[in-house]
Design an enzyme around this catalytic site. Structure first.
Site, PDB file in Angstrom:
ATOM      1  N   HIS A 123       0.842  -1.208   0.000  1.00 30.53           N
ATOM      2  CA  HIS A 123       0.000   0.000   0.000  1.00 30.53           C
ATOM      3  C   HIS A 123       0.879   1.261   0.000  1.00 30.53           C
ATOM      4  O   HIS A 123       0.654   2.180  -0.804  1.00 30.53           O
ATOM      5  CB  HIS A 123      -0.914  -0.022   1.234  1.00 30.53           C
ATOM      6  CG  HIS A 123      -1.654   1.249   1.474  1.00 30.53           C
ATOM      7  ND1 HIS A 123      -2.947   1.438   1.031  1.00 30.53           N
ATOM      8  CD2 HIS A 123      -1.301   2.390   2.122  1.00 30.53           C
ATOM      9  CE1 HIS A 123      -3.350   2.657   1.396  1.00 30.53           C
ATOM     10  NE2 HIS A 123      -2.369   3.238   2.062  1.00 30.53           N
ATOM     11  N   GLU A 124       1.877   1.306   0.881  1.00 36.39           N
ATOM     12  CA  GLU A 124       2.717   2.504   0.982  1.00 36.39           C
ATOM     13  C   GLU A 124       3.527   2.720  -0.297  1.00 36.39           C
ATOM     14  O   GLU A 124       3.690   3.854  -0.750  1.00 36.39           O
ATOM     15  CB  GLU A 124       3.630   2.420   2.210  1.00 36.39           C
ATOM     16  CG  GLU A 124       2.889   2.401   3.546  1.00 36.39           C
ATOM     17  CD  GLU A 124       1.929   3.556   3.780  1.00 36.39           C
ATOM     18  OE1 GLU A 124       2.135   4.654   3.218  1.00 36.39           O
ATOM     19  OE2 GLU A 124       0.955   3.371   4.529  1.00 36.39           O
ATOM     20  N   HIS A 127       1.584   4.562  -2.889  1.00 34.91           N
ATOM     21  CA  HIS A 127       1.627   6.031  -2.834  1.00 34.91           C
ATOM     22  C   HIS A 127       2.811   6.574  -3.629  1.00 34.91           C
ATOM     23  O   HIS A 127       2.675   7.549  -4.368  1.00 34.91           O
ATOM     24  CB  HIS A 127       1.712   6.515  -1.384  1.00 34.91           C
ATOM     25  CG  HIS A 127       0.464   6.276  -0.605  1.00 34.91           C
ATOM     26  ND1 HIS A 127      -0.786   6.617  -1.066  1.00 34.91           N
ATOM     27  CD2 HIS A 127       0.285   5.713   0.616  1.00 34.91           C
ATOM     28  CE1 HIS A 127      -1.686   6.283  -0.150  1.00 34.91           C
ATOM     29  NE2 HIS A 127      -1.072   5.731   0.872  1.00 34.91           N
ATOM     30  N   ASP A 133      -4.878   7.486  -1.189  1.00 35.77           N
ATOM     31  CA  ASP A 133      -5.770   6.675  -0.352  1.00 35.77           C
ATOM     32  C   ASP A 133      -7.170   6.789  -0.910  1.00 35.77           C
ATOM     33  O   ASP A 133      -7.594   7.868  -1.348  1.00 35.77           O
ATOM     34  CB  ASP A 133      -5.775   7.189   1.097  1.00 35.77           C
ATOM     35  CG  ASP A 133      -4.542   6.767   1.856  1.00 35.77           C
ATOM     36  OD1 ASP A 133      -4.102   5.612   1.692  1.00 35.77           O
ATOM     37  OD2 ASP A 133      -4.007   7.588   2.629  1.00 35.77           O
TER      38      ASP A 133
END
Length: 194
Positions: A123-124, A127, A133
């Protein structure tokens, strides 16, 4: 009369060969003339990730298996660093400086609450690859982050997330200014929290 029969036979023979020529495989020289897709390589440094280093390697593998226009490679001596990775006691977060560049943290707070470590790391990295998000609460959405239940173990981007990353890193876009791609941080550094 004989000339007509020979000419007709030649036309028939040519007519039979023409479809075979049309479906023949391209020659090696024709394939070499085709432009190759540009793949941008991003180097990540997990040397400060402490006990989470393997989770960042898993995140890189997840993204490498999911997209084609960008590759994540562990930094070695002499290579630049696009993504710096740290561990701390806070909440997981990403500080994006530009498309493909920034700093991410594996915060122990989310791990202690039971969130799936490879999901957090993937997920990170999302980014850094330009994804915001989305907070949908759906486990199928990687970028839903902590809005998905703690029980969620999905660590792969969905089709829309994969397509968006590939679009952002497609061809000349990989070398272009990120603002031209529609990725404009609100400040010099964009911060996302898991």
């Amino acid at each position: 009369m004989l000339v007509r029969k020979v000419a007709r036979a030649a036309v028939v023979a040519l007519g039979m060969l023409l479809p075979l020529v049309a479906v023949a495989a391209p020659s090696a020289s024709a394939e070499a003339a085709q432009p190759q897709a540009l793949v941008r390589t991003l180097y990540y440094d997990a040397s400060q990730a402490q006990e989470f280093a393997a989770d960042w390697d898993k995140a890189a593998a997840n993204w490498n298996a999911s997209v084609v226009n960008v590759r994540l490679v562990k930094k070695s001596a002499g290579t630049p660093t696009n993504i710096r990775i740290y561990a701390d006691n806070g909440w997981p977060r990403a500080y994006v400086t530009s498309l493909g560049n920034g700093t991410v943290y594996m915060g122990r707070q989310a791990v202690q609450q039971g969130y799936h470590r490879p999901r957090i790391s993937t997920h990170e990295i999302g980014h850094i690859l330009g994804l915001p998000d989305r907070r949908t609460g759906l486990c199928a959405d990687l970028m839903s982050g902590s809005s998905a239940p703690v029980s969620c173990k999905n660590e792969l981007p969905n089709a829309a997330e994969r397509a968006e990353v590939d679009r952002r890193f497609a061809g000349s876009l990989a070398a272009a200014d990120v603002r031209a791609a529609g990725f404009t941080p609100h400040s010099a550094v964009e911060c996302y929290v898991y």
